[in-house]
Scaffold this motif. Sequence first.
Motif, PDB file in Angstrom:
ATOM      1  N   LEU A 178      60.067  41.304  27.310  1.00 35.38           N
ATOM      2  CA  LEU A 178      59.061  42.314  26.961  1.00 35.38           C
ATOM      3  C   LEU A 178      59.130  42.673  25.483  1.00 35.38           C
ATOM      4  O   LEU A 178      58.100  42.709  24.794  1.00 35.38           O
ATOM      5  CB  LEU A 178      59.267  43.573  27.812  1.00 35.38           C
ATOM      6  CG  LEU A 178      58.265  44.704  27.543  1.00 35.38           C
ATOM      7  CD1 LEU A 178      56.899  44.344  28.087  1.00 35.38           C
ATOM      8  CD2 LEU A 178      58.752  46.021  28.144  1.00 35.38           C
ATOM      9  N   GLU A 179      60.333  42.939  24.978  1.00 32.56           N
ATOM     10  CA  GLU A 179      60.470  43.340  23.580  1.00 32.56           C
ATOM     11  C   GLU A 179      60.105  42.208  22.634  1.00 32.56           C
ATOM     12  O   GLU A 179      59.566  42.448  21.545  1.00 32.56           O
ATOM     13  CB  GLU A 179      61.910  43.815  23.307  1.00 32.56           C
ATOM     14  CG  GLU A 179      62.290  45.075  24.055  1.00 32.56           C
ATOM     15  CD  GLU A 179      61.385  46.247  23.726  1.00 32.56           C
ATOM     16  OE1 GLU A 179      60.978  46.386  22.556  1.00 32.56           O
ATOM     17  OE2 GLU A 179      61.068  47.019  24.652  1.00 32.56           O
ATOM     18  N   PHE A 180      60.394  40.984  23.016  1.00 33.12           N
ATOM     19  CA  PHE A 180      60.076  39.851  22.153  1.00 33.12           C
ATOM     20  C   PHE A 180      58.570  39.570  22.131  1.00 33.12           C
ATOM     21  O   PHE A 180      57.985  39.364  21.068  1.00 33.12           O
ATOM     22  CB  PHE A 180      60.822  38.594  22.613  1.00 33.12           C
ATOM     23  CG  PHE A 180      62.322  38.667  22.455  1.00 33.12           C
ATOM     24  CD1 PHE A 180      62.914  39.636  21.654  1.00 33.12           C
ATOM     25  CD2 PHE A 180      63.151  37.776  23.112  1.00 33.12           C
ATOM     26  CE1 PHE A 180      64.291  39.710  21.507  1.00 33.12           C
ATOM     27  CE2 PHE A 180      64.535  37.829  22.969  1.00 33.12           C
ATOM     28  CZ  PHE A 180      65.105  38.794  22.166  1.00 33.12           C
ATOM     29  N   ILE A 181      57.926  39.563  23.304  1.00 32.87           N
ATOM     30  CA  ILE A 181      56.509  39.186  23.359  1.00 32.87           C
ATOM     31  C   ILE A 181      55.616  40.281  22.799  1.00 32.87           C
ATOM     32  O   ILE A 181      54.525  40.000  22.297  1.00 32.87           O
ATOM     33  CB  ILE A 181      56.099  38.831  24.804  1.00 32.87           C
ATOM     34  CG1 ILE A 181      54.743  38.107  24.824  1.00 32.87           C
ATOM     35  CG2 ILE A 181      56.045  40.067  25.684  1.00 32.87           C
ATOM     36  CD1 ILE A 181      54.704  36.803  24.098  1.00 32.87           C
ATOM     37  N   ARG A 182      56.062  41.521  22.836  1.00 32.31           N
ATOM     38  CA  ARG A 182      55.188  42.611  22.398  1.00 32.31           C
ATOM     39  C   ARG A 182      55.041  42.667  20.875  1.00 32.31           C
ATOM     40  O   ARG A 182      54.216  43.427  20.371  1.00 32.31           O
ATOM     41  CB  ARG A 182      55.682  43.953  22.938  1.00 32.31           C
ATOM     42  CG  ARG A 182      56.928  44.473  22.284  1.00 32.31           C
ATOM     43  CD  ARG A 182      57.515  45.655  23.033  1.00 32.31           C
ATOM     44  NE  ARG A 182      56.569  46.741  23.196  1.00 32.31           N
ATOM     45  CZ  ARG A 182      56.872  47.929  23.708  1.00 32.31           C
ATOM     46  NH1 ARG A 182      58.115  48.171  24.130  1.00 32.31           N
ATOM     47  NH2 ARG A 182      55.976  48.882  23.802  1.00 32.31           N
ATOM     48  N   ILE A 183      55.823  41.877  20.123  1.00 34.42           N
ATOM     49  CA  ILE A 183      55.605  41.832  18.671  1.00 34.42           C
ATOM     50  C   ILE A 183      54.401  40.953  18.327  1.00 34.42           C
ATOM     51  O   ILE A 183      53.962  40.929  17.178  1.00 34.42           O
ATOM     52  CB  ILE A 183      56.854  41.354  17.906  1.00 34.42           C
ATOM     53  CG1 ILE A 183      57.139  39.874  18.175  1.00 34.42           C
ATOM     54  CG2 ILE A 183      58.058  42.212  18.239  1.00 34.42           C
ATOM     55  CD1 ILE A 183      58.277  39.313  17.357  1.00 34.42           C
ATOM     56  N   HIS A 184      53.884  40.242  19.323  1.00 33.89           N
ATOM     57  CA  HIS A 184      52.674  39.443  19.093  1.00 33.89           C
ATOM     58  C   HIS A 184      51.492  40.388  18.898  1.00 33.89           C
ATOM     59  O   HIS A 184      51.311  41.329  19.685  1.00 33.89           O
ATOM     60  CB  HIS A 184      52.414  38.526  20.284  1.00 33.89           C
ATOM     61  CG  HIS A 184      51.467  37.412  20.000  1.00 33.89           C
ATOM     62  ND1 HIS A 184      50.115  37.625  19.762  1.00 33.89           N
ATOM     63  CD2 HIS A 184      51.661  36.068  19.890  1.00 33.89           C
ATOM     64  CE1 HIS A 184      49.531  36.470  19.538  1.00 33.89           C
ATOM     65  NE2 HIS A 184      50.440  35.502  19.614  1.00 33.89           N
ATOM     66  N   PRO A 185      50.681  40.186  17.865  1.00 32.51           N
ATOM     67  CA  PRO A 185      49.580  41.119  17.590  1.00 32.51           C
ATOM     68  C   PRO A 185      48.508  41.161  18.673  1.00 32.51           C
ATOM     69  O   PRO A 185      47.726  42.109  18.724  1.00 32.51           O
ATOM     70  CB  PRO A 185      48.990  40.598  16.271  1.00 32.51           C
ATOM     71  CG  PRO A 185      49.418  39.173  16.190  1.00 32.51           C
ATOM     72  CD  PRO A 185      50.761  39.115  16.849  1.00 32.51           C
ATOM     73  N   ASP A 186      48.477  40.165  19.561  1.00 31.90           N
ATOM     74  CA  ASP A 186      47.467  40.149  20.615  1.00 31.90           C
ATOM     75  C   ASP A 186      48.021  40.610  21.955  1.00 31.90           C
ATOM     76  O   ASP A 186      47.400  40.384  22.995  1.00 31.90           O
ATOM     77  CB  ASP A 186      46.869  38.746  20.756  1.00 31.90           C
ATOM     78  CG  ASP A 186      45.965  38.404  19.589  1.00 31.90           C
ATOM     79  OD1 ASP A 186      45.478  39.340  18.934  1.00 31.90           O
ATOM     80  OD2 ASP A 186      45.752  37.216  19.323  1.00 31.90           O
ATOM     81  N   VAL A 187      49.179  41.251  21.933  1.00 34.55           N
ATOM     82  CA  VAL A 187      49.782  41.772  23.159  1.00 34.55           C
ATOM     83  C   VAL A 187      50.048  43.263  22.993  1.00 34.55           C
ATOM     84  O   VAL A 187      50.601  43.700  21.986  1.00 34.55           O
ATOM     85  CB  VAL A 187      51.105  41.051  23.493  1.00 34.55           C
ATOM     86  CG1 VAL A 187      51.805  41.720  24.677  1.00 34.55           C
ATOM     87  CG2 VAL A 187      50.857  39.579  23.800  1.00 34.55           C
ATOM     88  N   ARG A 188      49.623  44.033  23.983  1.00 41.45           N
ATOM     89  CA  ARG A 188      49.936  45.465  24.043  1.00 41.45           C
ATOM     90  C   ARG A 188      50.637  45.709  25.365  1.00 41.45           C
ATOM     91  O   ARG A 188      50.097  45.397  26.428  1.00 41.45           O
ATOM     92  CB  ARG A 188      48.663  46.304  23.936  1.00 41.45           C
ATOM     93  CG  ARG A 188      47.941  46.150  22.614  1.00 41.45           C
ATOM     94  CD  ARG A 188      48.569  47.018  21.518  1.00 41.45           C
ATOM     95  NE  ARG A 188      48.212  48.410  21.722  1.00 41.45           N
ATOM     96  CZ  ARG A 188      49.072  49.418  21.760  1.00 41.45           C
ATOM     97  NH1 ARG A 188      50.361  49.200  21.630  1.00 41.45           N
ATOM     98  NH2 ARG A 188      48.667  50.653  21.937  1.00 41.45           N
ATOM     99  N   ALA A 189      51.856  46.233  25.293  1.00 35.38           N
ATOM    100  CA  ALA A 189      52.685  46.351  26.496  1.00 35.38           C
ATOM    101  C   ALA A 189      53.122  47.786  26.725  1.00 35.38           C
ATOM    102  O   ALA A 189      53.366  48.545  25.780  1.00 35.38           O
ATOM    103  CB  ALA A 189      53.916  45.441  26.374  1.00 35.38           C
ATOM    104  N   LEU A 190      53.221  48.133  27.992  1.00 37.70           N
ATOM    105  CA  LEU A 190      53.768  49.419  28.395  1.00 37.70           C
ATOM    106  C   LEU A 190      55.285  49.339  28.295  1.00 37.70           C
ATOM    107  O   LEU A 190      55.901  48.434  28.861  1.00 37.70           O
ATOM    108  CB  LEU A 190      53.326  49.747  29.826  1.00 37.70           C
ATOM    109  CG  LEU A 190      53.760  51.087  30.406  1.00 37.70           C
ATOM    110  CD1 LEU A 190      53.146  52.241  29.628  1.00 37.70           C
ATOM    111  CD2 LEU A 190      53.362  51.165  31.877  1.00 37.70           C
ATOM    112  N   GLY A 191      55.903  50.290  27.590  1.00 35.69           N
ATOM    113  CA  GLY A 191      57.340  50.224  27.348  1.00 35.69           C
ATOM    114  C   GLY A 191      58.187  50.567  28.563  1.00 35.69           C
ATOM    115  O   GLY A 191      59.251  49.988  28.766  1.00 35.69           O
TER     116      GLY A 191
END
Length: 385
Positions: free
Chosen positions: A149-162
Amino acid sequence: MACRLISSRIVPSSNRLSKRFIFIFTLSLSFTYLCYSIIFCCGTIMPNQSYEETRCLHHKNVGRKKLLQKDCSFPVNTRTIGEDSLNVAVVNQGSNHRNQSKHVPLPIAHKRSIASSEHNLTVAQKFGNKKLPNALIVGVKKGGTRAVLEFIRIHPDVRALGTEPHFFDRNYDRGLNWYRGLMPRTLDSQITLEKTPSYFVTQEAPRRIASMSPNTKLIVVVRNPVTRAISDYTQTLSKKPDIPTFEDLAFQNRSQGLVDTSWNAIRIGMYILHLENWLQYFRLSQIHFVSGERLITDPAGELGRIQDFLGLKRIITDKHFYFNRTKGFPCLKKPESSSQPRCLGKSKGRTHVQIDREVIDQLRDFYRPFNIKFYEMVGQDFRWD
C-alpha cells in the motif's frame, strides 16, 4: 427690394453650407474613431488570446489546479503527469546500521515528478469525487500488505485509503454510501484503492465485493505460511504477553504432528482453501498475487508487476528504494522535502520469536500439499519448500 431679395437668398445658402460642413466633419471624426477603435481592439484582443493559450498550456504541463477551469479548453490526462513520483536521494548504510543520507544532483525529471505528484494530490482533493474503490488489497495478514500500500500510493494515479475500513467483514451493514464516504477524493483517471487483509479469509467478502462491482481488481500478498504464522504470533504476543506458546497453539498433538487448523494463524496460510472461495465470484485474471519474499528482495520488480496489473504506467522503479539493514526490508528513499527516508512503522520488522526447528519442519510438512495445489492454481512457484 433687390437688396432684400439677394440677402434673403444668400443667408440661407451659407447656413446650408455650414450645416453640411459640420455634418461632413462630424462624420469624418466618427469614421476615424471607428477605424482607430477597430485597430486598437485587434491589437489588444489577439495578444490576450495568445496569453490565455500560453497560460492554459503552462498549467497543463506544470500545474493541475487550473486544469479544470472552464477558460482552459485543453484536454486533461493525469497519466502523462509525474514520470517519477519522488525526488530521491542516495542513502548510504553506515557500519552502525544507521541510515545516513547524502544529497546528490538529481535529474530534472525527478524534480518535476515530485511537483506533479503534489499537484495531483491537491487537484484531487479540491476537484475530485469520492468513488468506490477500483482495486482492493484483500490479503493476507502479515504478508506485506502495508508495504504494498505505501509503495503503490506514491504513484500519481493512485489514491489510497490509509486505514483499514473492514467494510466487507465488519461494517457491511453500514452500507455502500458510508463506505464511499471513507474514500479519498480522486480524479476520473485515478485509481481508488483500499487495504484490509482480513478480507481474504472472510467467507462473505468475495460475494459482497462482487456485488459492489464484479470487475474489481484484487491484490493478494502471500508469504511462506510458516513464516507468516510465526510473524502473526509475534505480533499477538507483543499485545498479549500472557498467551500460550506458539507450539501449544499450533498443535493439537505435537508428538503425532497433529496441527490445529482452528487457530487462525495456521488457517490463514492454507491459501488454496480461501482462493477457491474467491474463484466462485471472480476470474483468476482479476487476482494478482504478490510474493512477500520478493517484495523484500526485489521491491521494484514486484511493484512493476502491480502497476501492470492495475493498468498504470511504470513510474515506481528501483530508483525509489533502498534496503534498510536494521529493519530487514526495503524503504522508500527520502524526497528532497523530507529529512528522513520513508520506512514502515516500528511495528513492522519485529524480531520473530525463536521457534524450535522441529516445529518448523512439522509445519512445513503440513503446508506442503496445500502449497503445491496453490502453485498449480495460480501458475506460480513461490518456492516455500
